[in-house]
Motif scaffolding. Structure first.
Motif, PDB file in Angstrom:
ATOM      1  N   GLY A 135       1.595  12.397 -11.507  1.00 41.11           N
ATOM      2  CA  GLY A 135       0.277  11.776 -11.420  1.00 41.11           C
ATOM      3  C   GLY A 135       0.104  10.787 -10.284  1.00 41.11           C
ATOM      4  N   LEU A 136       1.146  10.591  -9.495  1.00 40.26           N
ATOM      5  CA  LEU A 136       1.080   9.579  -8.436  1.00 40.26           C
ATOM      6  C   LEU A 136       0.779  10.189  -7.070  1.00 40.26           C
ATOM      7  CD1 LEU A 136       4.014   7.183  -9.410  1.00 40.26           C
ATOM      8  CD2 LEU A 136       1.566   6.730  -9.558  1.00 40.26           C
ATOM      9  N   ALA A 137      -0.176  11.099  -7.024  1.00 42.02           N
ATOM     10  CA  ALA A 137      -0.558  11.729  -5.757  1.00 42.02           C
ATOM     11  C   ALA A 137      -0.965  10.654  -4.760  1.00 42.02           C
ATOM     12  CB  ALA A 137      -1.703  12.700  -5.995  1.00 42.02           C
ATOM     13  N   GLY A 138      -0.502  10.791  -3.543  1.00 42.12           N
ATOM     14  CA  GLY A 138      -0.876   9.842  -2.497  1.00 42.12           C
ATOM     15  C   GLY A 138       0.049   8.637  -2.395  1.00 42.12           C
ATOM     16  N   MET A 139       0.879   8.410  -3.399  1.00 40.50           N
ATOM     17  CA  MET A 139       1.843   7.312  -3.325  1.00 40.50           C
ATOM     18  C   MET A 139       3.096   7.808  -2.596  1.00 40.50           C
ATOM     19  SD  MET A 139       0.629   4.608  -4.920  1.00 40.50           S
ATOM     20  CE  MET A 139      -1.099   4.897  -4.620  1.00 40.50           C
ATOM     21  N   GLU A 140       3.731   6.918  -1.844  1.00 35.57           N
ATOM     22  CA  GLU A 140       4.903   7.322  -1.079  1.00 35.57           C
ATOM     23  C   GLU A 140       6.215   6.953  -1.756  1.00 35.57           C
ATOM     24  OE1 GLU A 140       4.525   5.891   2.961  1.00 35.57           O
ATOM     25  OE2 GLU A 140       2.374   6.341   2.879  1.00 35.57           O
ATOM     26  N   ARG A 141       6.206   5.843  -2.494  1.00 39.49           N
ATOM     27  CA  ARG A 141       7.434   5.370  -3.137  1.00 39.49           C
ATOM     28  C   ARG A 141       7.126   4.919  -4.553  1.00 39.49           C
ATOM     29  NH1 ARG A 141       7.409   3.903   1.836  1.00 39.49           N
ATOM     30  NH2 ARG A 141       6.004   2.187   1.363  1.00 39.49           N
ATOM     31  N   LEU A 142       8.113   5.117  -5.418  1.00 38.33           N
ATOM     32  CA  LEU A 142       8.020   4.588  -6.769  1.00 38.33           C
ATOM     33  C   LEU A 142       9.167   3.605  -6.959  1.00 38.33           C
ATOM     34  CD1 LEU A 142       6.849   4.462  -9.628  1.00 38.33           C
ATOM     35  CD2 LEU A 142       8.285   6.440 -10.212  1.00 38.33           C
ATOM     36  N   GLU A 174       0.858  -1.188   0.000  1.00 42.71           N
ATOM     37  CA  GLU A 174       0.000   0.000   0.000  1.00 42.71           C
ATOM     38  C   GLU A 174       0.900   1.245   0.000  1.00 42.71           C
ATOM     39  OE1 GLU A 174      -3.846   1.302  -0.250  1.00 42.71           O
ATOM     40  OE2 GLU A 174      -3.239  -0.786  -0.073  1.00 42.71           O
ATOM     41  N   GLY A 175       0.579   2.241  -0.833  1.00 40.87           N
ATOM     42  CA  GLY A 175       1.386   3.464  -0.865  1.00 40.87           C
ATOM     43  C   GLY A 175       2.579   3.398  -1.810  1.00 40.87           C
ATOM     44  N   ASP A 176       2.792   2.237  -2.430  1.00 37.66           N
ATOM     45  CA  ASP A 176       3.871   2.083  -3.404  1.00 37.66           C
ATOM     46  C   ASP A 176       3.282   2.039  -4.811  1.00 37.66           C
ATOM     47  OD1 ASP A 176       5.656   1.709  -1.276  1.00 37.66           O
ATOM     48  OD2 ASP A 176       5.588  -0.479  -1.421  1.00 37.66           O
ATOM     49  N   ALA A 177       4.084   2.449  -5.772  1.00 40.35           N
ATOM     50  CA  ALA A 177       3.759   2.235  -7.184  1.00 40.35           C
ATOM     51  C   ALA A 177       4.992   1.584  -7.800  1.00 40.35           C
ATOM     52  CB  ALA A 177       3.448   3.546  -7.879  1.00 40.35           C
ATOM     53  N   ARG A 233      12.599   5.161  -5.398  1.00 42.83           N
ATOM     54  CA  ARG A 233      12.800   6.560  -5.007  1.00 42.83           C
ATOM     55  C   ARG A 233      11.580   7.019  -4.243  1.00 42.83           C
ATOM     56  NH1 ARG A 233      12.319  10.720 -10.151  1.00 42.83           N
ATOM     57  NH2 ARG A 233      11.161  12.145  -8.846  1.00 42.83           N
ATOM     58  N   PRO A 234      11.790   7.862  -3.201  1.00 40.08           N
ATOM     59  CA  PRO A 234      10.649   8.376  -2.427  1.00 40.08           C
ATOM     60  C   PRO A 234       9.879   9.397  -3.254  1.00 40.08           C
ATOM     61  CG  PRO A 234      12.720   9.332  -1.624  1.00 40.08           C
ATOM     62  CD  PRO A 234      13.076   8.346  -2.696  1.00 40.08           C
ATOM     63  N   LEU A 235       8.575   9.485  -3.010  1.00 38.88           N
ATOM     64  CA  LEU A 235       7.732  10.439  -3.722  1.00 38.88           C
ATOM     65  C   LEU A 235       7.245  11.552  -2.812  1.00 38.88           C
ATOM     66  CD1 LEU A 235       5.575   8.042  -5.897  1.00 38.88           C
ATOM     67  CD2 LEU A 235       7.413   9.523  -6.679  1.00 38.88           C
ATOM     68  N   SER A 236       6.823  11.195  -1.607  1.00 37.27           N
ATOM     69  CA  SER A 236       6.287  12.224  -0.719  1.00 37.27           C
ATOM     70  C   SER A 236       7.449  13.055  -0.188  1.00 37.27           C
ATOM     71  CB  SER A 236       5.510  11.580   0.425  1.00 37.27           C
ATOM     72  OG  SER A 236       6.318  10.634   1.077  1.00 37.27           O
TER      73      SER A 236
END
Length: 168
Positions: A116-123, A86-89, A158-161
Motif C-alpha cells: 500500500g505504500l506506492a510512491g514511497m521510497e523507504r520504509l 519526503e518519500g519515506d514512511a 528497507r528500500p521500497l522502490s
C-alpha cells in the motif's frame, strides 16, 4: 489446526469512529502485556487509547489499522507517511496479540503495508526498548539497522522502490 491460517488477514483503517475503535485497540493492548513491560510502560487505559487515536486522527500523515482474522482484533499497525523525509514512511508500531504471535501475521501485515505504500521510497521501522524479537523480525524482513534514536530506540530501514544500481 491448519484451518486457522487460511483465514485472510484484514487491515481496517482507524479514524472512522474512534469511540467504537478505541476499545478494540485497547483489547489488542490488553492481549500484549509483555510488550508494554518490555518498553517499561504501564498498559494504556481506554482513555489513553482514545486520546492517542484522537491525536493520530489530527495528523494527516499518520495511518493506523486494526488487524483482523475473523471477528477478533489480533493486532495493531501505525505508521507515518513522508517521515522522517519526503518519500519515506515510518512504521511506529506493529503489534500482534501475544496469543497470536509466531503465526506469520506480522509478516503478512508488513506485506500488506508495503503493497500500500506506492510512491514511497523507504520504509523505516522503529524498535523501542530492548526487544530482540522485534529486531530479529525486521532483519528477517529485509530491513537493516540504521541508528539509535536515543537510549531505547533503534531505527531500521528497507528500500521500497525497485533498486537502481548506483556505482560508487
Amino acid at each position: 489446526m491448519g484451518g486457522m491460517r487460511t483465514l485472510s488477514l484484514e487491515l481496517r483503517p482507524l479514524g472512522l469512529n474512534l469511540e467504537e475503535e478505541a476499545p478494540l485497540v485497547h483489547q489488542v493492548y490488553r492481549g500484549s502485556p509483555g510488550y508494554f513491560t518490555l518498553i517499561g510502560m504501564e498498559l494504556p487505559t481506554l482513555e489513553d487509547v482514545l486520546q492517542d487515536l484522537n491525536t493520530l486522527a489530527q495528523d494527516p500523515r499518520r495511518r493506523a489499522f486494526l488487524l483482523f482474522q475473523g471477528p477478533e482484533p489480533l493486532g495493531y499497525l501505525d505508521y507515518k507517511l513522508h517521515y522522517p523525509e519526503e518519500g519515506d514512511a515510518t512504521l511506529s508500531l506493529l503489534l500482534i496479540r501475544e496469543d497470536h504471535q509466531g503465526q506469520g501475521l506480522g509478516q503478512r501485515a508488513l506485506a500488506h503495508l508495503v503493497e500500500g505504500l506506492a510512491g514511497m521510497e523507504r520504509l523505516y521501522a522503529v524498535v523501542y526498548g530492548n526487544n530482540p524479537r522485534a529486531k530479529a523480525f525486521f532483519l528477517a524482513q529485509g530491513f537493516r539497522y540504521v541508528k539509535d534514536g536515543g537510549p531505547a530506540i533503534q531505527w531500521y530501514v528497507r528500500p521500497l522502490s525497485p533498486h537502481r544500481f548506483q556505482p560508487r
